[in-house]
Write a protein that holds these residues in place. Structure first.
Motif, mmCIF file in Angstrom:
data_model
loop_
_atom_site.group_PDB
_atom_site.id
_atom_site.type_symbol
_atom_site.label_atom_id
_atom_site.label_comp_id
_atom_site.label_asym_id
_atom_site.label_seq_id
_atom_site.Cartn_x
_atom_site.Cartn_y
_atom_site.Cartn_z
ATOM 1 N N ILE A 132 7.105 79.199 -12.549
ATOM 2 C CA ILE A 132 7.432 78.103 -11.622
ATOM 3 C C ILE A 132 6.876 78.568 -10.267
ATOM 4 N N SER A 139 7.649 77.487 -6.417
ATOM 5 C CA SER A 139 8.450 76.752 -5.659
ATOM 6 C C SER A 139 8.293 76.855 -4.009
ATOM 7 N N GLU A 168 8.853 72.037 -6.843
ATOM 8 C CA GLU A 168 8.900 72.804 -7.747
ATOM 9 C C GLU A 168 8.269 72.449 -8.983
ATOM 10 N N PRO A 218 6.094 73.623 -12.693
ATOM 11 C CA PRO A 218 5.338 74.986 -13.390
ATOM 12 C C PRO A 218 3.763 74.990 -13.028
#
Length: 156
Positions: free
Chosen positions: A69, A71, A87, A89
């Motif tokens: 992920i 962020s 955020e 993937p």
């Protein structure tokens, strides 16, 4: 990997606050001694410094990559709000680029939404230095190329 510009933003904003306080002190002193024309010049200079501070936006930028992920947190200097602004993937990120304007620098991310639409997110990275921007760009593109490599190997 973690990247942030908190120290640089704090130093810049504290310097701006000190300059503004000194300019206001100079204006008050000039008014007290009857130099009204010169104090108007200092009022104009103070307004220019305030405008510059407003244009620079004073955003603190925090980037964290936990492997799967991506962020990014972006928030105003005085607010303690550290809600993630972005955020996502890595597999949903399509493209990234750095756009530079006269007074601002942006990280532009193109990604796939859950509905399949391509969306764009512009994140202010004005106070990040060149080294931080290069690390950020390299880290995200490395994960994007790893994602593309995995997709190619899965198809075989």
């Amino acid at each position: 990997m973690k990247i942030n510009n908190k120290k640089k933003v704090m130093n810049h904003m504290i310097f701006l606050l000190v300059v503004i306080v000194l300019l206001f002190g100079t204006i008050i002193t000039l008014r007290f001694f009857g130099c009204h024309l010169l104090s108007i010049l200092f009022v104009f200079i103070t307004l220019l410094v305030l405008l510059y501070g407003k244009l620079k936006n004073r955003f603190i930028f925090e980037y964290e990559n936990s492997g799967e992920i991506l962020s990014i947190k972006s928030y105003q200097w005085l607010s303690g709000c550290k809600k993630p602004r972005f955020e996502m993937p890595h597999r949903k990120i399509l493209n990234i680029e750095i756009k530079e304007g006269i007074l601002k620098k942006y990280l532009v991310i193109l990604f796939l939404s859950s509905s399949g639409k391509v969306l764009r997110m512009d994140i202010d990275i004005t106070f990040c230095n060149e080294n931080q921007v290069n690390l950020l760009f390299r880290d995200i593109t490395k994960n994007m190329t790893m994602k593309n490599h995995e997709l190619i190997s899965e198809r075989r």
